[in-house]
Design a protein around this motif. Structure first.
Motif, PDB file in Angstrom:
ATOM      1  N   GLY A  80       0.800  -1.226   0.000  1.00 63.94           N
ATOM      2  CA  GLY A  80       0.000   0.000   0.000  1.00 63.94           C
ATOM      3  C   GLY A  80       0.824   1.262   0.000  1.00 63.94           C
ATOM      4  N   ALA A  81       1.998   1.222  -0.640  1.00 62.82           N
ATOM      5  CA  ALA A  81       2.938   2.342  -0.558  1.00 62.82           C
ATOM      6  C   ALA A  81       2.347   3.636  -1.092  1.00 62.82           C
ATOM      7  CB  ALA A  81       4.220   1.995  -1.318  1.00 62.82           C
ATOM      8  N   ALA A  82       1.613   3.573  -2.202  1.00 67.07           N
ATOM      9  CA  ALA A  82       1.093   4.800  -2.815  1.00 67.07           C
ATOM     10  C   ALA A  82       0.187   5.564  -1.855  1.00 67.07           C
ATOM     11  CB  ALA A  82       0.347   4.465  -4.101  1.00 67.07           C
ATOM     12  N   SER A  83      -0.747   4.858  -1.206  1.00 62.88           N
ATOM     13  CA  SER A  83      -1.677   5.532  -0.296  1.00 62.88           C
ATOM     14  C   SER A  83      -1.004   5.893   1.026  1.00 62.88           C
ATOM     15  CB  SER A  83      -2.901   4.644  -0.039  1.00 62.88           C
ATOM     16  OG  SER A  83      -2.497   3.364   0.409  1.00 62.88           O
ATOM     17  N   ARG A  84       0.008   5.118   1.445  1.00 57.79           N
ATOM     18  CA  ARG A  84       0.684   5.401   2.715  1.00 57.79           C
ATOM     19  C   ARG A  84       1.642   6.588   2.614  1.00 57.79           C
ATOM     20  NH1 ARG A  84       3.820   0.340   3.513  1.00 57.79           N
ATOM     21  NH2 ARG A  84       4.785   1.481   5.239  1.00 57.79           N
ATOM     22  N   PHE A  85       2.343   6.691   1.472  1.00 58.83           N
ATOM     23  CA  PHE A  85       3.421   7.677   1.389  1.00 58.83           C
ATOM     24  C   PHE A  85       3.105   8.857   0.480  1.00 58.83           C
ATOM     25  CE2 PHE A  85       5.579   3.568   2.252  1.00 58.83           C
ATOM     26  CZ  PHE A  85       5.996   3.864   3.541  1.00 58.83           C
ATOM     27  N   GLY A  86       2.014   8.784  -0.278  1.00 55.09           N
ATOM     28  CA  GLY A  86       1.634   9.915  -1.098  1.00 55.09           C
ATOM     29  C   GLY A  86       1.337  11.134  -0.237  1.00 55.09           C
ATOM     30  N   GLY A  87       1.930  12.273  -0.563  1.00 52.16           N
ATOM     31  CA  GLY A  87       1.714  13.491   0.204  1.00 52.16           C
ATOM     32  C   GLY A  87       2.721  13.718   1.311  1.00 52.16           C
ATOM     33  N   GLN A  88       3.539  12.692   1.627  1.00 50.65           N
ATOM     34  CA  GLN A  88       4.560  12.881   2.659  1.00 50.65           C
ATOM     35  C   GLN A  88       5.732  13.672   2.083  1.00 50.65           C
ATOM     36  OE1 GLN A  88       6.062   9.526   4.757  1.00 50.65           O
ATOM     37  NE2 GLN A  88       4.069   8.787   5.436  1.00 50.65           N
ATOM     38  N   ASN A  89       6.465  14.375   2.959  1.00 60.44           N
ATOM     39  CA  ASN A  89       7.679  15.034   2.486  1.00 60.44           C
ATOM     40  C   ASN A  89       8.790  14.002   2.343  1.00 60.44           C
ATOM     41  OD1 ASN A  89       8.974  14.625   5.049  1.00 60.44           O
ATOM     42  ND2 ASN A  89       7.975  16.469   5.836  1.00 60.44           N
ATOM     43  N   LYS A  90       9.895  14.409   1.737  1.00 59.14           N
ATOM     44  CA  LYS A  90      10.926  13.422   1.427  1.00 59.14           C
ATOM     45  C   LYS A  90      11.638  12.894   2.679  1.00 59.14           C
ATOM     46  CE  LYS A  90      14.352  16.953   0.134  1.00 59.14           C
ATOM     47  NZ  LYS A  90      15.065  17.542  -1.028  1.00 59.14           N
ATOM     48  N   GLN A  91      11.691  13.699   3.731  1.00 63.98           N
ATOM     49  CA  GLN A  91      12.329  13.197   4.957  1.00 63.98           C
ATOM     50  C   GLN A  91      11.513  12.050   5.559  1.00 63.98           C
ATOM     51  OE1 GLN A  91      12.008  16.474   4.323  1.00 63.98           O
ATOM     52  NE2 GLN A  91      14.186  17.033   4.072  1.00 63.98           N
ATOM     53  N   ASP A  92      10.184  12.204   5.576  1.00 60.04           N
ATOM     54  CA  ASP A  92       9.325  11.139   6.106  1.00 60.04           C
ATOM     55  C   ASP A  92       9.377   9.909   5.206  1.00 60.04           C
ATOM     56  OD1 ASP A  92       8.592  12.744   8.209  1.00 60.04           O
ATOM     57  OD2 ASP A  92       6.751  13.459   7.258  1.00 60.04           O
ATOM     58  N   LEU A  93       9.393  10.149   3.893  1.00 55.64           N
ATOM     59  CA  LEU A  93       9.490   9.026   2.959  1.00 55.64           C
ATOM     60  C   LEU A  93      10.794   8.274   3.168  1.00 55.64           C
ATOM     61  CD1 LEU A  93       8.260   7.596   0.386  1.00 55.64           C
ATOM     62  CD2 LEU A  93       9.757   9.084  -0.941  1.00 55.64           C
ATOM     63  N   TYR A  94      11.877   9.022   3.356  1.00 58.39           N
ATOM     64  CA  TYR A  94      13.173   8.380   3.575  1.00 58.39           C
ATOM     65  C   TYR A  94      13.153   7.555   4.856  1.00 58.39           C
ATOM     66  CZ  TYR A  94      18.097   7.643   4.515  1.00 58.39           C
ATOM     67  OH  TYR A  94      19.306   7.055   4.801  1.00 58.39           O
ATOM     68  N   ARG A  95      12.629   8.135   5.925  1.00 52.80           N
ATOM     69  CA  ARG A  95      12.630   7.452   7.221  1.00 52.80           C
ATOM     70  C   ARG A  95      11.784   6.174   7.190  1.00 52.80           C
ATOM     71  NH1 ARG A  95       9.729  11.020  10.335  1.00 52.80           N
ATOM     72  NH2 ARG A  95       7.878   9.782   9.795  1.00 52.80           N
ATOM     73  N   ASP A  96      10.595   6.247   6.574  1.00 57.34           N
ATOM     74  CA  ASP A  96       9.640   5.141   6.664  1.00 57.34           C
ATOM     75  C   ASP A  96       9.758   4.123   5.532  1.00 57.34           C
ATOM     76  OD1 ASP A  96       8.626   6.392   8.900  1.00 57.34           O
ATOM     77  OD2 ASP A  96       7.110   7.501   7.768  1.00 57.34           O
ATOM     78  N   LEU A  97      10.392   4.508   4.405  1.00 57.05           N
ATOM     79  CA  LEU A  97      10.436   3.587   3.262  1.00 57.05           C
ATOM     80  C   LEU A  97      11.832   3.436   2.680  1.00 57.05           C
ATOM     81  CD1 LEU A  97       8.751   1.829   1.276  1.00 57.05           C
ATOM     82  CD2 LEU A  97       8.665   3.846  -0.220  1.00 57.05           C
ATOM     83  N   ILE A  98      12.457   4.539   2.292  1.00 54.03           N
ATOM     84  CA  ILE A  98      13.718   4.446   1.553  1.00 54.03           C
ATOM     85  C   ILE A  98      14.847   3.910   2.426  1.00 54.03           C
ATOM     86  CG2 ILE A  98      15.386   5.689   0.137  1.00 54.03           C
ATOM     87  CD1 ILE A  98      12.562   5.426  -1.059  1.00 54.03           C
ATOM     88  N   HIS A  99      14.947   4.413   3.654  1.00 48.59           N
ATOM     89  CA  HIS A  99      16.034   3.944   4.517  1.00 48.59           C
ATOM     90  C   HIS A  99      15.902   2.449   4.832  1.00 48.59           C
ATOM     91  CE1 HIS A  99      18.508   3.495   8.195  1.00 48.59           C
ATOM     92  NE2 HIS A  99      19.293   4.345   7.557  1.00 48.59           N
ATOM     93  N   PRO A 100      14.695   1.961   5.180  1.00 47.59           N
ATOM     94  CA  PRO A 100      14.572   0.500   5.346  1.00 47.59           C
ATOM     95  C   PRO A 100      14.930  -0.268   4.071  1.00 47.59           C
ATOM     96  CG  PRO A 100      12.683   1.617   6.318  1.00 47.59           C
ATOM     97  CD  PRO A 100      13.453   2.659   5.578  1.00 47.59           C
ATOM     98  N   ALA A 101      14.547   0.257   2.913  1.00 46.73           N
ATOM     99  CA  ALA A 101      14.862  -0.427   1.663  1.00 46.73           C
ATOM    100  C   ALA A 101      16.370  -0.452   1.422  1.00 46.73           C
ATOM    101  CB  ALA A 101      14.155   0.261   0.490  1.00 46.73           C
ATOM    102  N   ILE A 102      17.039   0.666   1.715  1.00 45.45           N
ATOM    103  CA  ILE A 102      18.492   0.733   1.539  1.00 45.45           C
ATOM    104  C   ILE A 102      19.191  -0.250   2.475  1.00 45.45           C
ATOM    105  CG2 ILE A 102      20.482   2.241   1.970  1.00 45.45           C
ATOM    106  CD1 ILE A 102      18.860   4.531   0.795  1.00 45.45           C
ATOM    107  N   ASP A 103      18.686  -0.375   3.704  1.00 44.90           N
ATOM    108  CA  ASP A 103      19.242  -1.361   4.642  1.00 44.90           C
ATOM    109  C   ASP A 103      19.112  -2.774   4.080  1.00 44.90           C
ATOM    110  OD1 ASP A 103      20.030   0.499   6.465  1.00 44.90           O
ATOM    111  OD2 ASP A 103      18.284   0.276   7.767  1.00 44.90           O
ATOM    112  N   ILE A 104      17.935  -3.078   3.553  1.00 42.57           N
ATOM    113  CA  ILE A 104      17.690  -4.416   2.996  1.00 42.57           C
ATOM    114  C   ILE A 104      18.616  -4.686   1.817  1.00 42.57           C
ATOM    115  CG2 ILE A 104      15.969  -5.833   1.790  1.00 42.57           C
ATOM    116  CD1 ILE A 104      13.840  -4.384   3.502  1.00 42.57           C
ATOM    117  N   LEU A 105      18.927  -3.644   1.044  1.00 42.42           N
ATOM    118  CA  LEU A 105      19.812  -3.800  -0.117  1.00 42.42           C
ATOM    119  C   LEU A 105      21.279  -3.870   0.284  1.00 42.42           C
ATOM    120  CD1 LEU A 105      18.035  -1.310  -2.538  1.00 42.42           C
ATOM    121  CD2 LEU A 105      18.124  -3.807  -2.776  1.00 42.42           C
ATOM    122  N   GLY A 106      21.569  -3.734   1.562  1.00 42.96           N
ATOM    123  CA  GLY A 106      22.933  -3.971   2.042  1.00 42.96           C
ATOM    124  C   GLY A 106      23.805  -2.741   2.171  1.00 42.96           C
TER     125      GLY A 106
END
Length: 833
Positions: A105-131
């Motif tokens: 549900g990423a589109a509805s969860r993260f749509g409208g968030q600023n980039k810092q919130d997006l980074y904290r809640d989605l991008i940073h976890p994804a980067i961790d998973i990618l090593g």
């Protein structure tokens, strides 16, 4: 409706034109399956579902099977060679499941968030998973020239693997976006990449808006437009980690975006041990592949394709005028020029269709008329075994029919004049001119007349197109389609550049191709000893009597390649010749742009103060014209190649100036250049509305428009060979192709002539003053010269973003030439003296 109550209508009516998707139900392609998945209801929020449905059309017309590779790598290496790497066999399922969980549900969860919130809640976890280990930079993350994050390896935190730029969910990565980005709406992420790569902190940059993930490299010619992209949200939302196509699509994300892809490892390359990451290997091997592909194609053009097309035209002449019609060298020279133009057109279409610059995938009716469809039909008739092609084509095509040629001419006319039913706008430019005016004596018009009054028979044309479109796969030993998208504009230009010093011949006797001091030259077969004759026959290095072939004045079969300057030398010359001029220009422009920014802020402050007083101010659109005169000032740069050949140096100059200008303008979030490009975009879209053509506005990026503007304003070239001038135009048109805009008028800046010989008015004045004659500049008769020169300057100032503007450029240029004619004759006399 009662009379007098009709709605008021403006003079200009807006029409709604449907976008049509075609799906093969029984045998759908990978892309069509992806489109069908997007057309299902998968989002709880109707707004995000609408975005997903709308994106299905972009996917159908602008995406590739598993990724979007915008000329960063070779498709061949991604689809074929990458699967031979050991890493392809590794299991992606654990990472897939982890990423799929955080993307639910990423589109509805993260749509409208600023980039810092997006980074904290989605991008940073994804980067961790990618090593990766990610470190936020301390600078201003809202500045276009500052990296947001730096990515490191867990094993080596001291050496950066890549920079990472994060933007709000689904924000545009190719231009400004004030709807989804409240913090940096004016920023162009694709352009910002150029500045980051200029800093040299890392060779790779990851750019993401959560949905899309992109890779950019420092080692590419056009840094802002060459990238590799994956729609991760789509990949992860597809059902089931075990479906083969899902598995493959995720691999193309996982293998290229995980930390291991960026980490250097020792590999054997060209017989040497080198420290290269997987991404570096893919990039370098892709470049090697493109170079090798270009060399092989060049050999085929010299040995087979060009002579075959020339023979086809000669066959037509003899069929029309009689079998015993004598073909003199003057006729052969005319056939040569017509054949070269035909090859230019085929080259342009093969390249443009491979890069989705023409609507081959978008409109079924265009596909039916396309060169892609034509070459597929020929390939089907020819089969996949090289030694069987000749016989198979003879069963399908005749040497006294011209159906294929007529289809090609119809396609050329579509590109020239446009066709709303095929969704092709007017591109014109001279290359595809189909009905030249009688008064037009340009080389393009002469070539167009030849191509409309002469033809190539089906059998000859089918063989030539197949030779141009397919090659033998070194591994499977069967014929496969040539990946024209992998070829760069410079490589395409070099294929034809060597032809310019050659002439078409008809063998008056049997000839053999022999080695002489490392060169292939033609010798009379009868002059060879018996052993050499047998060797030539066995190796098929023989030209039969009456056969058409190419040779230069040295009787060579093929040029040695000494005329072609290697890429690294061209890049070095451009950097050291053009770089200092740009640096000086930018220093002079910096305070002027700051002043324009201050005037713009003052304008809005005044408007706000007036509104508070209840006074209606001026239209806000007026602010975009503040500092508009600085656009001409910035691009008042002239780069000349006095012996341009295929335009290799000029293509590099366009890319270099574009990248450096983007880097400079990134320091000014708003500037009059971006406002000027926005007006260009609006003009193109209005023109498309008038032509009833549908194009995606997102593909009219600032980068493409800027490159087109650089071409028209800054680039000059001269060559003594008129066909070289035409080839340089083709190279530059391909490099700066802009969807919906006609091919730029270049006749005023790319000229045929001898750049080593000439005289200026100042030179003549000096001579006349020494001999006590009236100087030209003091003569009233020469005021017309200044007016003619002014006409040339005006041509350079026209943007050429509509067909009417191109026509105006051509008319103004002809008028200026006519006004210059008498003055030029007098200057020629002084030159001769």
């Amino acid at each position: 409706m009662a009379p007098g109550n009709e709605p008021l209508l403006s003079d200009k009516q807006s029409a709604i034109r449907p976008r049509i998707l075609t799906v093969e139900r029984r045998n759908p392609t990978t892309i069509q399956l992806r489109v069908l998945r997007r057309l299902t209801w998968t989002e709880s929020d109707p707004y995000y579902q609408y975005e997903k449905l709308r994106a299905a059309y972009d996917l159908a017309t602008w995406s590739e099977d598993y990724f979007n590779n915008r000329a960063l790598f070779s498709d061949y290496y991604l689809k074929e060679k990458l699967k031979e790497f050991p890493v392809w066999k590794e299991d992606p399922k654990p990472v897939y499941l982890k990423l799929r969980e955080i993307y639910q549900g990423a589109a509805s969860r993260f749509g409208g968030q600023n980039k810092q919130d997006l980074y904290r809640d989605l991008i940073h976890p994804a980067i961790d998973i990618l090593g990766f280990v990610a470190r936020a930079e301390n600078g201003n993350q809202n500045a276009a020239t500052e990296p947001h994050y730096t990515l490191y390896s867990p094993q080596n935190s001291g050496s950066a693997l890549a920079s990472c730029q994060v933007y709000p969910w689904d924000r545009s990565l190719d231009g400004k976006d004030d709807r989804r980005d409240a913090e940096t709406p004016e920023e162009n992420p694709g352009a910002a990449v150029v500045s980051l790569l200029e800093q040299g902190k890392s060779n790779w940059i990851v750019v993401t808006n959560g949905r899309l993930w992109r890779l950019y490299s420092q080692r590419t010619h056009a840094r802002a437009t060459n990238y590799y992209e994956i729609d991760l949200d789509e990949v992860l939302s597809q059902s089931g980690p075990h479906a083969p196509e899902i598995n493959e699509s995720f691999r193309y994300f996982w293998l290229l975006f995980r930390s291991q892809a960026f980490e250097p490892q020792e590999v054997d390359r060209e017989g040497k041990k080198q420290s290269l990451s997987l991404l570096d290997q893919l990039l370098l091997y892709s470049q090697d592949y493109a170079k090798e592909l270009g060399e092989r194609l060049k050999d085929r053009v010299f040995a087979d394709i060009f002579p075959h097309l020339g023979a086809g035209f000669i066959h037509f002449v003899r069929e029309r005028d009689g079998a015993h019609t004598e073909i003199d060298q003057e006729t052969l020279d005319t056939v040569y020029q017509g054949t070269l133009t035909l090859l230019y057109r085929l080259l342009f279409l093969l390249y443009a269709e491979s890069r989705n610059l023409l609507p081959e995938r978008e409109v079924r009716s265009y596909f039916e008329a396309s060169l892609t469809k034509l070459k597929q039909e020929i390939a089907e008739a020819a089969g996949t075994l090289e030694d069987q092609i000749g016989e198979r084509l003879k069963k399908r095509y005749r040497d006294d029919e011209y159906k294929l040629y007529d289809r090609l001419c119809s396609l050329f006319a579509v590109v020239d004049k446009g066709e709303a039913a095929l969704n092709v706008p007017v591109y014109n430019g001279g290359l595809f001119i189909s009905n030249p005016e009688q008064s037009d004596d340009s080389p393009e018009a002469d070539a167009a007349r030849f191509l409309t009054t002469n033809k190539v028979p089906d059998l000859f044309l089918a063989r030539a197109i197949d030779l141009l479109a397919r090659a033998v796969d070194s591994k499977r030993q069967d014929l496969v389609a040539i990946d024209f998208k992998s070829l760069g504009v410079r490589q395409l230009g070099s294929i034809y550049e060597g032809l310019l010093e050659f002439r078409l011949r008809i063998a008056g006797r049997k000839l053999a191709i022999v080695k002489e001091k490392g060169r292939d030259v033609y010798e009379p077969f009868i002059d060879l000893d018996k052993k050499a004759q047998e060797r030539a026959e066995h190796q098929e290095r023989v030209v039969r009597k009456g056969q058409v072939y190419l040779e230069n004045d040295k009787h060579e079969r093929k040029a040695t390649g000494s005329y072609y300057t290697p890429d690294h030398i061209v890049e070095h010359i451009v950097e050291h010749a053009v770089g200092p001029i740009l640096k000086e220009k930018f220093e002079a422009m910096r305070p002027k742009l700051r002043e324009a920014q201050q005037k713009r802020r003052a304008f809005f402050d005044k408007q706000q103060a007036l509104r508070k007083q209840g006074i209606r101010g001026e239209p806000e659109s007026k602010a975009d014209f503040i500092g508009h005169e600085l656009v001409d000032d910035l691009f008042n740069i002239k780069v000349l190649d006095p012996a341009m050949g295929s335009g290799h140096f000029l293509v590099e100059a366009v890319d270099y100036i574009t990248d450096k200008t983007l880097d400079f303008l990134n320091g000014f979030p708003w500037n009059p250049v971006i406002a000027h490009l926005a007006r260009m975009r609006e003009t193109i879209l209005e023109e498309m509305e008038d032509q009833e053509i549908t194009i995606d506005p997102k593909r009219l990026t600032d980068v493409n428009l800027l490159k087109r503007h650089v071409l028209k304003r800054c680039i000059y070239g001269v060559d003594i060979n008129p066909m070289a001038v035409e080839l340089a135009k083709v190279s530059l048109w391909l490099d700066c192709f802009t969807l919906g805009a006609p091919l730029s008028f270049l006749d005023h800046h790319l000229r045929c002539g001898n750049s080593l010989v000439g005289v200026t008015v100042e030179d003549v004045d000096k001579i006349r003053a020494e001999t006590k004659q009236l100087t030209l500049s003091a003569s009233s008769d020469w005021q017309g010269l200044l007016q003619a020169i002014q006409g040339m300057i005006e041509v350079g100032g026209l943007p050429d973003v509509t067909s009417a503007q191109v026509a105006r450029s051509r008319t103004a240029y002809k008028s200026a030439l006519w006004n210059l004619e008498n003055f030029q004759k007098i200057l020629n006399i002084h030159t001769a003296r």
